[in-house]
Motif scaffolding. Structure first.
Motif, PDB file in Angstrom:
ATOM      1  N   ARG A  14       6.020  -8.563 -11.851  1.00 37.35           N
ATOM      2  CA  ARG A  14       8.078  -8.056 -12.089  1.00 37.35           C
ATOM      3  C   ARG A  14       8.254  -9.717 -12.147  1.00 37.35           C
ATOM      4  N   THR A 115      19.809  -8.918  -4.589  1.00 38.22           N
ATOM      5  CA  THR A 115      19.517  -7.373  -4.464  1.00 38.22           C
ATOM      6  C   THR A 115      17.981  -7.255  -5.495  1.00 38.22           C
ATOM      7  N   LEU A 116      17.910  -7.867  -6.682  1.00 40.03           N
ATOM      8  CA  LEU A 116      17.727  -7.665  -7.285  1.00 40.03           C
ATOM      9  C   LEU A 116      16.315  -8.692  -7.261  1.00 40.03           C
ATOM     10  N   ARG A 118      14.268  -8.523  -4.499  1.00 39.04           N
ATOM     11  CA  ARG A 118      13.968  -8.158  -3.476  1.00 39.04           C
ATOM     12  C   ARG A 118      12.396  -7.086  -4.381  1.00 39.04           C
ATOM     13  N   LYS A 119      12.995  -6.564  -5.516  1.00 35.86           N
ATOM     14  CA  LYS A 119      11.894  -5.582  -6.781  1.00 35.86           C
ATOM     15  C   LYS A 119      11.238  -6.343  -7.844  1.00 35.86           C
ATOM     16  N   ASP A 121       8.360  -9.481  -8.011  1.00 33.18           N
ATOM     17  CA  ASP A 121       7.197 -10.391  -7.812  1.00 33.18           C
ATOM     18  C   ASP A 121       7.164 -12.011  -7.374  1.00 33.18           C
ATOM     19  N   HIS A 141      14.636 -12.654   0.053  1.00 32.98           N
ATOM     20  CA  HIS A 141      13.666 -11.385  -0.519  1.00 32.98           C
ATOM     21  C   HIS A 141      12.612 -12.660   0.011  1.00 32.98           C
ATOM     22  N   LYS A 143      10.525 -13.904  -2.192  1.00 34.24           N
ATOM     23  CA  LYS A 143       9.527 -14.224  -3.474  1.00 34.24           C
ATOM     24  C   LYS A 143       9.614 -15.507  -3.752  1.00 34.24           C
TER      25      LYS A 143
END
Length: 409
Positions: A14, A115-116, A118-119, A121, A141, A143
């Motif tokens: 992602r 927010t995004l 965290r979802k 990769d 986060h 990432k």
């Protein structure tokens, strides 16, 4: 999550793509090259989500291959800071009141990044402002961040950075890798980076429609094209003054683009008495429509006072059109003087008019240069598929290496 860290396979990973400019429809040129990149990455099996500022009435159900989240930062009629000609820098220069939009813009941008991300990769941040924000939030986060730098992030002259985004150093410090779209920009960024080993060059690709355009042929009237935003840095005033010096020749200038200087430039054509030699086409949609517009022209002129790695130059060369451009770092990197076009000193009206006269008066040279320009692009392998493959290799290294340890100070 990463499909397989053991063998470095990142298919289905992602990717959160951050950008302050992204098209709202297939006909919108704003950040169209970033749309092309995200489509190419999706074609490599990655799940791409784009975070970009909201704009008026974007097309529904477009694009199809990537998910787009547009963040709100002010009442609808005040959301003017991004997505226009010249992007955020141009809007800030347009008036001090636009600076009042910066705090809510950055706050909203940061909130949705957190927010995004965290979802996701991996975070792919376009421009220094996106890279700096993504890094500042990295303790939350966690990432990896890959930042892409473009011409507006740093002005390079004489191989040195003479001005840059105030957020550049933060983007450099916090990114797992830094991509420069131009080689000269890469050299300059490496020179100021504490970790030059993580700075590299990946060129943009070119839409396939430009390669299908027939090579230019001599005609009674030679058509010149300028394509770009009508902002001060593009130097369109210099081009109009050069046309005035050649008004006795059979030539016609096509200006494809919009921007805050449009009215002023039209008034200049009237003062120079060259209205009959100039057509303001307005905004031409990217991709096939721009390729069709390029097919009507014999050569491109880009008199910019500053350029990174110009997409329109590459498109013109892919279409077999010679290019006349300012002798600046980003243009000199692409145009070989007297082989694929001509270079002239910044602001030199006489130098530009002489170069234009050479191409309009020598049809054989026009064809030879056009053929050489297209061959150079073909030799470079500048397709979006090749570009996406290079990004995938970079993502693989960033995602399977040791966790990001730099922290904001």
């Amino acid at each position: 999550m990463i499909a397989s860290q053991n063998d470095g396979d990142i298919k289905n990973s992602r990717i959160l793509c951050l950008t302050t400019s992204f098209p709202g429809s297939p006909d919108d040129p704003a950040g169209f090259f970033i749309y092309q990149l995200t489509e190419a990455l999706a074609g490599q099996g990655l799940a791409v989500r784009v975070l970009t500022p909201e704009r008026d009435r974007p097309s529904k159900n477009w694009p199809q291959s990537v998910s787009v989240h547009r963040f709100h930062y002010a009442p609808q009629r005040w959301q003017v800071l991004a997505q226009g000609p010249g992007g955020v820098p141009a809007r800030l220069r347009a008036g001090w009141k636009n600076y009042l939009l910066l705090p809510p813009f950055l706050a909203s941008y940061a909130w949705y990044i957190l927010t995004l991300a965290r979802k996701a990769d991996l975070v792919l941040a376009n421009w220094a402002v996106s890279g700096a924000l993504a890094w500042s939030l990295s303790p939350l986060h966690r990432k990896p961040v890959v930042t892409v730098l473009r011409g507006s992030d740093a002005v390079v002259k004489g191989g040195q950075i003479v001005s840059s985004s105030p957020l550049l150093k933060f983007a450099l410090k916090g990114s797992k890798a830094v991509v420069c779209v131009g080689k000269e920009l890469e050299k300059s960024i490496k020179a100021i980076s504490h970790h030059p080993e993580k700075v590299g060059h990946i060129p943009n690709g070119i839409c396939e429609h430009f390669f299908l355009v027939d090579l230019p042929e001599p005609a009674p009237t030679m058509n010149i094209i300028f394509a770009g935003s009508l902002v001060p840095d593009k130097g369109v005033d210099v081009l109009l003054k050069a046309v005035e010096r050649l008004k006795n020749l059979n030539l016609h200038l096509i200006i494809a683009g919009q921007g805050p200087l449009e009215r002023e430039l039209k008034e200049l054509t009237q003062r120079l008495k060259i209205e009959h030699l100039v057509t303001f086409e307005g905004q031409v949609p990217p991709g096939r429509p721009m390729a069709e517009m390029m097919s009507r022209a014999h050569f491109l002129v880009l008199p910019s006072r500053h350029e990174g790695r110009s997409n329109v130059i590459l498109e013109a060369m892919a279409a077999g059109r010679p290019v006349i451009g300012t002798d600046t770092q980003g243009i000199r990197e692409l145009v070989k003087d007297s082989e694929t076009g001509f270079l002239f000193p910044d602001g030199d009206i006489s130098g530009l008019s002489r170069a234009m006269e050479k191409l309009t008066q020598d049809p054989g040279r026009l064809t030879r240069m056009g053929r050489s320009a297209r061959q150079w692009v073909l030799d470079q392998g500048l397709t979006w598929e090749n570009t996406a493959r290079q990004y995938v290799q970079l993502f693989r290294k960033a995602m399977v290496s040791e966790p990001h340890k730099l922290r904001p100070r």
